[in-house]
Design a protein around this motif. Structure first.
Motif, PDB file in Angstrom:
ATOM      1  N   LEU A  21      18.927 -24.752 -23.597  1.00 16.75           N
ATOM      2  CA  LEU A  21      20.292 -25.229 -23.429  1.00 16.75           C
ATOM      3  C   LEU A  21      20.527 -25.712 -22.000  1.00 16.75           C
ATOM      4  CD1 LEU A  21      23.048 -25.654 -24.716  1.00 16.75           C
ATOM      5  CD2 LEU A  21      23.653 -23.311 -24.078  1.00 16.75           C
ATOM      6  N   TYR A  47      23.071 -28.528 -29.018  1.00 15.22           N
ATOM      7  CA  TYR A  47      21.923 -27.639 -29.194  1.00 15.22           C
ATOM      8  C   TYR A  47      21.456 -27.650 -30.650  1.00 15.22           C
ATOM      9  CZ  TYR A  47      19.041 -23.425 -28.854  1.00 15.22           C
ATOM     10  OH  TYR A  47      17.997 -22.537 -28.884  1.00 15.22           O
ATOM     11  N   ARG A  81      17.812 -28.822 -31.614  1.00 13.57           N
ATOM     12  CA  ARG A  81      16.897 -27.742 -31.996  1.00 13.57           C
ATOM     13  C   ARG A  81      16.636 -27.700 -33.499  1.00 13.57           C
ATOM     14  NH1 ARG A  81      13.581 -24.649 -28.970  1.00 13.57           N
ATOM     15  NH2 ARG A  81      15.022 -23.272 -27.887  1.00 13.57           N
TER      16      ARG A  81
END
Length: 294
Positions: free
Chosen positions: A286, A80, A84
């Motif tokens: 996610l 993640y 991100r």
């Protein structure tokens, strides 16, 4: 927002994996039988028994998470953060207290698992190319180190550790593609533009000579802008969106301080997934990351 509630323990991460993996029904990963029953547990994971092949499995069996010594919560945190926030592997090593070598291997495995983008062009299409510094990082050299590719001006080559990367923007479908190549020539351009839904495709390019043969091909309607003549926009004809996406791709690669050209495709592939999750909340993002690698 960061999905803390899904990553605060291995049990919560295991629960997410179970929900995502079996969202269309539980089945044996070996024989695909649906005749499956619960059969105890393995650490934080539900264990199952297949009545047809008489073998047991858990939620991680047959995935990239199987046999990982790193906890699932730490792995999902790494994936993640990598997508991100464009976190470097060195920083992930510090954040989750896992050796650099282990987390690098797992992140690269994650990148290789992602599906290659299927280019399907509606048109009109912008196409442009840029060059990145990607040499022999992480491999033994048979000679002394030499100057980096980006220290030399002009167009680079794969052999010269400055491989070309093509960006395509399909204005009809709003899809964007970043595709590394061994060479920036006519054959590569035609291969990238080959999968199209219309017989005649409008293509916006700059003045690079590799695009010139498109002028003589009836299946393409090329509209160039010649940067060398100071021309950057002519009505709808421009490659500004490609250049903008190329700058994002360069920024995506920059935290890794140079990527081996052998792994350039794997490092650029997550950029497609990053764009898909960019505006999604943490839990949804996610979930899509987990779906992408199952």
């Amino acid at each position: 927002m960061f999905p803390f509630e899904l990553l605060h323990s291995e049990a919560s991460a295991a629960n997410l994996l179970e929900q995502v993996r079996w969202r269309e029904g539980l089945q044996c990963p070996r024989c695909q039988s649906e005749s499956v029953i619960k059969h105890g547990s393995y650490r934080a994971y539900q264990r199952y028994l297949c009545k047809d092949c008489d073998r047991t499995f858990n939620d991680k069996t047959g995935t990239i998470f199987a046999h990982a010594k790193i906890g699932l919560d730490k792995l999902l945190f790494a994936y993640y953060s990598f997508l991100r926030f464009n976190t470097s592997i060195r920083q992930l090593d510090a954040e989750i207290d896992v050796s650099y070598r282990s987390i690098r291997r797992r992140v690269e495995q994650f990148a290789r698992t992602l599906d290659a983008p299927e280019i399907s062009l509606v048109g009109p299409v912008e196409i442009d190319e840029f060059y990145v510094s990607a040499g022999k990082k992480g491999r033994e050299r048979d000679r002394e180190s030499r100057s980096r590719g980006l220290s030399k001006r002009g167009r680079g080559t794969y052999e010269g550790d400055k491989p070309p990367v093509f960006t395509l923007v399909d204005r009809g479908s709003d899809q964007r593609y970043v595709v590394p190549a061994k060479s920036a020539d006519e054959a590569t351009v035609r291969l990238l533009l080959d999968n199209r839904e219309t017989e005649s495709l409008t293509v916006y390019t700059d003045g690079f000579r590799a695009y010139d043969p498109l002028d003589e091909d009836e299946t393409f309607q090329r509209e160039p802008v010649i940067h060398g003549d100071g021309e950057y926009v002519d009505g709808d004809a421009h490659v500004n969106t490609c250049e903008s996406h190329a700058s994002l791709a360069r920024r995506w690669l920059s935290p890794h301080r140079g990527v081996s050209k052998d792994k350039l495709t794997a490092y650029l592939r997550p950029l497609q997934l990053r764009r898909r999750i960019l505006r999604k909340p943490g839990r949804e993002a996610l979930t899509e990351i987990v779906q992408a690698v199952l």
